[in-house]
Design a protein around this motif. Structure first.
Motif, PDB file in Angstrom:
ATOM      1  N   CYS A  43      19.795 -33.067   2.956  1.00 47.23           N
ATOM      2  CA  CYS A  43      21.220 -32.742   2.930  1.00 47.23           C
ATOM      3  C   CYS A  43      21.961 -33.692   3.860  1.00 47.23           C
ATOM      4  O   CYS A  43      21.386 -34.239   4.810  1.00 47.23           O
ATOM      5  N   TYR A  44      23.225 -33.905   3.557  1.00 41.32           N
ATOM      6  CA  TYR A  44      24.114 -34.654   4.445  1.00 41.32           C
ATOM      7  C   TYR A  44      25.544 -34.228   4.157  1.00 41.32           C
ATOM      8  O   TYR A  44      25.843 -33.637   3.119  1.00 41.32           O
ATOM      9  N   GLU A  45      26.432 -34.511   5.104  1.00 39.57           N
ATOM     10  CA  GLU A  45      27.829 -34.104   4.987  1.00 39.57           C
ATOM     11  C   GLU A  45      28.592 -35.065   4.078  1.00 39.57           C
ATOM     12  O   GLU A  45      28.382 -36.280   4.117  1.00 39.57           O
ATOM     13  N   ALA A  46      29.497 -34.504   3.272  1.00 33.35           N
ATOM     14  CA  ALA A  46      30.361 -35.331   2.442  1.00 33.35           C
ATOM     15  C   ALA A  46      31.296 -36.140   3.332  1.00 33.35           C
ATOM     16  O   ALA A  46      31.797 -35.652   4.348  1.00 33.35           O
ATOM     17  N   GLY A  47      31.532 -37.383   2.964  1.00 32.69           N
ATOM     18  CA  GLY A  47      32.388 -38.253   3.763  1.00 32.69           C
ATOM     19  C   GLY A  47      32.687 -39.547   3.041  1.00 32.69           C
ATOM     20  O   GLY A  47      32.760 -39.598   1.806  1.00 32.69           O
ATOM     21  N   ARG A  48      32.819 -40.612   3.807  1.00 34.41           N
ATOM     22  CA  ARG A  48      33.177 -41.909   3.236  1.00 34.41           C
ATOM     23  C   ARG A  48      32.108 -42.450   2.299  1.00 34.41           C
ATOM     24  O   ARG A  48      32.396 -43.285   1.442  1.00 34.41           O
ATOM     25  N   GLU A  49      30.873 -42.012   2.460  1.00 37.91           N
ATOM     26  CA  GLU A  49      29.789 -42.553   1.645  1.00 37.91           C
ATOM     27  C   GLU A  49      29.912 -42.176   0.177  1.00 37.91           C
ATOM     28  O   GLU A  49      29.291 -42.812  -0.680  1.00 37.91           O
ATOM     29  N   GLY A  50      30.682 -41.140  -0.118  1.00 47.62           N
ATOM     30  CA  GLY A  50      30.812 -40.743  -1.511  1.00 47.62           C
ATOM     31  C   GLY A  50      29.503 -40.203  -2.058  1.00 47.62           C
ATOM     32  O   GLY A  50      28.787 -39.444  -1.393  1.00 47.62           O
ATOM     33  N   PHE A  51      29.153 -40.610  -3.278  1.00 48.15           N
ATOM     34  CA  PHE A  51      27.995 -40.053  -3.953  1.00 48.15           C
ATOM     35  C   PHE A  51      26.865 -41.057  -4.155  1.00 48.15           C
ATOM     36  O   PHE A  51      25.827 -40.707  -4.711  1.00 48.15           O
ATOM     37  N   TRP A  52      27.038 -42.304  -3.721  1.00 53.64           N
ATOM     38  CA  TRP A  52      25.996 -43.303  -3.986  1.00 53.64           C
ATOM     39  C   TRP A  52      24.698 -42.951  -3.252  1.00 53.64           C
ATOM     40  O   TRP A  52      23.595 -43.160  -3.776  1.00 53.64           O
ATOM     41  N   LEU A  53      24.821 -42.425  -2.034  1.00 54.24           N
ATOM     42  CA  LEU A  53      23.629 -42.071  -1.271  1.00 54.24           C
ATOM     43  C   LEU A  53      22.877 -40.934  -1.956  1.00 54.24           C
ATOM     44  O   LEU A  53      21.637 -40.936  -2.008  1.00 54.24           O
ATOM     45  N   HIS A  54      23.609 -39.964  -2.478  1.00 52.78           N
ATOM     46  CA  HIS A  54      22.981 -38.861  -3.206  1.00 52.78           C
ATOM     47  C   HIS A  54      22.179 -39.395  -4.395  1.00 52.78           C
ATOM     48  O   HIS A  54      21.026 -38.992  -4.604  1.00 52.78           O
ATOM     49  N   ARG A  55      22.772 -40.309  -5.140  1.00 54.79           N
ATOM     50  CA  ARG A  55      22.075 -40.855  -6.319  1.00 54.79           C
ATOM     51  C   ARG A  55      20.858 -41.675  -5.905  1.00 54.79           C
ATOM     52  O   ARG A  55      19.829 -41.661  -6.585  1.00 54.79           O
ATOM     53  N   CYS A  56      20.969 -42.378  -4.801  1.00 56.64           N
ATOM     54  CA  CYS A  56      19.838 -43.173  -4.326  1.00 56.64           C
ATOM     55  C   CYS A  56      18.688 -42.272  -3.886  1.00 56.64           C
ATOM     56  O   CYS A  56      17.527 -42.536  -4.203  1.00 56.64           O
ATOM     57  N   LEU A  57      19.005 -41.192  -3.166  1.00 56.36           N
ATOM     58  CA  LEU A  57      17.962 -40.253  -2.742  1.00 56.36           C
ATOM     59  C   LEU A  57      17.290 -39.607  -3.947  1.00 56.36           C
ATOM     60  O   LEU A  57      16.068 -39.443  -3.982  1.00 56.36           O
ATOM     61  N   GLN A  58      18.089 -39.256  -4.942  1.00 59.64           N
ATOM     62  CA  GLN A  58      17.510 -38.659  -6.151  1.00 59.64           C
ATOM     63  C   GLN A  58      16.573 -39.644  -6.851  1.00 59.64           C
ATOM     64  O   GLN A  58      15.543 -39.254  -7.404  1.00 59.64           O
ATOM     65  N   SER A  59      16.934 -40.929  -6.806  1.00 57.37           N
ATOM     66  CA  SER A  59      16.120 -41.928  -7.507  1.00 57.37           C
ATOM     67  C   SER A  59      14.748 -42.118  -6.863  1.00 57.37           C
ATOM     68  O   SER A  59      13.819 -42.576  -7.528  1.00 57.37           O
ATOM     69  N   ILE A  60      14.602 -41.787  -5.567  1.00 58.11           N
ATOM     70  CA  ILE A  60      13.298 -41.944  -4.912  1.00 58.11           C
ATOM     71  C   ILE A  60      12.565 -40.596  -4.797  1.00 58.11           C
ATOM     72  O   ILE A  60      11.622 -40.461  -4.026  1.00 58.11           O
ATOM     73  N   GLY A  61      13.031 -39.611  -5.566  1.00 54.40           N
ATOM     74  CA  GLY A  61      12.329 -38.339  -5.628  1.00 54.40           C
ATOM     75  C   GLY A  61      12.718 -37.324  -4.586  1.00 54.40           C
ATOM     76  O   GLY A  61      11.996 -36.351  -4.384  1.00 54.40           O
ATOM     77  N   VAL A  62      13.861 -37.511  -3.915  1.00 53.98           N
ATOM     78  CA  VAL A  62      14.328 -36.575  -2.891  1.00 53.98           C
ATOM     79  C   VAL A  62      15.411 -35.694  -3.486  1.00 53.98           C
ATOM     80  O   VAL A  62      16.382 -36.203  -4.057  1.00 53.98           O
ATOM     81  N   ASP A  63      15.257 -34.391  -3.378  1.00 52.45           N
ATOM     82  CA  ASP A  63      16.291 -33.471  -3.841  1.00 52.45           C
ATOM     83  C   ASP A  63      17.414 -33.451  -2.809  1.00 52.45           C
ATOM     84  O   ASP A  63      17.221 -33.012  -1.678  1.00 52.45           O
ATOM     85  N   SER A  64      18.582 -33.939  -3.208  1.00 53.65           N
ATOM     86  CA  SER A  64      19.688 -34.127  -2.261  1.00 53.65           C
ATOM     87  C   SER A  64      20.782 -33.087  -2.466  1.00 53.65           C
ATOM     88  O   SER A  64      21.110 -32.729  -3.597  1.00 53.65           O
ATOM     89  N   THR A  65      21.337 -32.625  -1.347  1.00 50.29           N
ATOM     90  CA  THR A  65      22.469 -31.701  -1.353  1.00 50.29           C
ATOM     91  C   THR A  65      23.566 -32.276  -0.471  1.00 50.29           C
ATOM     92  O   THR A  65      23.310 -32.692   0.656  1.00 50.29           O
ATOM     93  N   ILE A  66      24.783 -32.319  -1.016  1.00 52.20           N
ATOM     94  CA  ILE A  66      25.945 -32.777  -0.244  1.00 52.20           C
ATOM     95  C   ILE A  66      26.727 -31.552   0.197  1.00 52.20           C
ATOM     96  O   ILE A  66      27.039 -30.672  -0.613  1.00 52.20           O
TER      97      ILE A  66
END
Length: 381
Positions: free
Chosen positions: A79-102
């Motif tokens: 998990c991480y806080e929503a902010g300037r990073e937008g959603f690219w980090l979420h998609r990157c984590l999902q691509s390496i097999g990590v279940d991500s929550t914003i």
């Protein structure tokens, strides 16, 4: 392939070992906190890595699994806080097999002391604690951000740029008028502005000072450039509404079939809400727009604090505008009659309060119209 939340919850229910990680982000450094959910939080593994170094992040995930004695193929939740990073980090984590929550930062619990300790490591531990609570069954202790697809996120750029350009145009116009007002001149910025400016005389019959004249002309050139871009983008939007066959544009046309709803309102509602969000009931619709009430009832104190505003501000603003338009163009509809009976006889302030209630009801009716084809009662097509 990334894990879905339902799959992760099923794994946790089955007592499958899971690695939990929380990311506290900054421009240059990331603080990552790891836990297996079984050891004490004081023994959580905290590391600091350079931002965007995903090879290092994957290495740290492997090291954390080894430290906690977890299988190499165990699921990973983050998990991480929503902010300037937008959603690219979420998609990157999902691509390496990590279940991500914003997570919505405003929903995170915090110490209410006047002077509280705050560091990135403390914040990372706090996020990790809340992630563990979530996966142990607590679902209402924070708010999760819904992540659009790349296509849905891209579809929102057009109207958001129009919104930004309108603000910039207003800023340029006000700046020009303010500069002229310092010389005692009140001149509207219209079509013949440059010609009128060249012929302008001050109180004593003199011309504008040369440097001020040059600054105003440059400001006017910037205004002209913004207006040209705005015109081109609005032309492109009209073309899409006319020619596109996508499901989103079909919903835009559907909303425009109702009298009182034009291209601006229908476009914002579809691209921000109805084009990609899935709602189960009317409460979710109102809450996502921040149009639900926030009561305060404690002991002998009981009052209404107004709407929550914890939702999409663009949809909320647009719905208030559409509510006024609805009263004008749909006076015989059930919603307009309800508003007139309940709020019409009241004061100006009460009518403004009532328009927010009308906006919430209208948003629910428009959702039903788009999703299920139910025409608002008494509405004229």
């Amino acid at each position: 392939m990334s894990l879905t939340q339902a799959t992760l919850d099923a794994n946790l229910t089955a007592n499958q070992p899971t690695l939990h990680l929380a990311l506290e982000l900054s421009k240059s450094k990331w603080v990552v906190a790891f836990s297996d959910g079984l050891t004490k939080l004081s023994k959580a593994r905290l590391v600091t890595i350079d931002a965007k170094k995903f090879k290092r992040l994957r290495t740290e995930i492997s090291l954390a699994k080894t430290r906690f004695g977890l299988p190499r193929d165990c699921p990973v939740a983050s998990c991480y806080e929503a902010g300037r990073e937008g959603f690219w980090l979420h998609r990157c984590l999902q691509s390496i097999g990590v279940d991500s929550t914003i997570v919505d930062p405003a929903s995170i619990e915090m110490n209410r002391r006047k002077r509280r300790r705050k560091t990135d490591r403390i914040d990372a531990r706090k996020l990790l604690t809340m992630l563990l609570r979530c996966h142990q069954g607590e679902q209402d202790h924070w708010s999760v951000v819904r992540v659009p697809s790349i296509e849905d996120e891209d579809a929102r750029q057009l109207h958001r740029e129009i919104e930004r350009l309108k603000i910039e145009a207003k800023q340029h116009r006000v700046r020009i008028q303010s500069l002229l007002f310092t010389q005692g001149v009140d001149l509207a910025v219209g079509r013949n502005f440059v010609h009128l400016l060249e012929q302008l005389e001050l109180w004593d019959g003199s011309r504008l000072p040369a440097a001020l004249m040059a600054r105003i002309l440059r400001e006017h050139e910037r205004l002209h450039a913004v207006k040209q871009q705005l015109s081109a983008i609005e032309k492109e939007r009209r073309r899409l509404v006319k020619e596109s066959k996508s499901s989103r544009i079909e919903k835009v046309r559907m909303l425009q079939s109702l009298r009182g709803i034009g291209v601006n309102g229908s476009w914002v509602l579809v691209m921000e809400f109805f084009g990609w969000r899935q709602f189960r009931n009317r409460k979710q619709v109102g809450a996502a727009a921040g149009l639900t009430g926030t009561p305060f009832d404690s002991g002998a104190s009981e009052r209404d604090q107004g709407i929550s505003k914890a939702g999409n501000r663009r949809v909320r603003t647009m719905m208030v505008e559409l509510a006024w338009c609805w009263l004008r163009f749909q006076p015989e509809s059930a919603l307009s009659i309800w508003y007139g009976e309940k709020w019409g006889p009241g004061s100006k302030r009460s009518r403004k309060v009532g328009i927010v209630a009308l906006a919430r009801r209208l948003l629910v009716d428009l959702w039903r119209f788009v999703e299920f084809g139910v025409v608002p009662k008494g509405a004229v097509m």
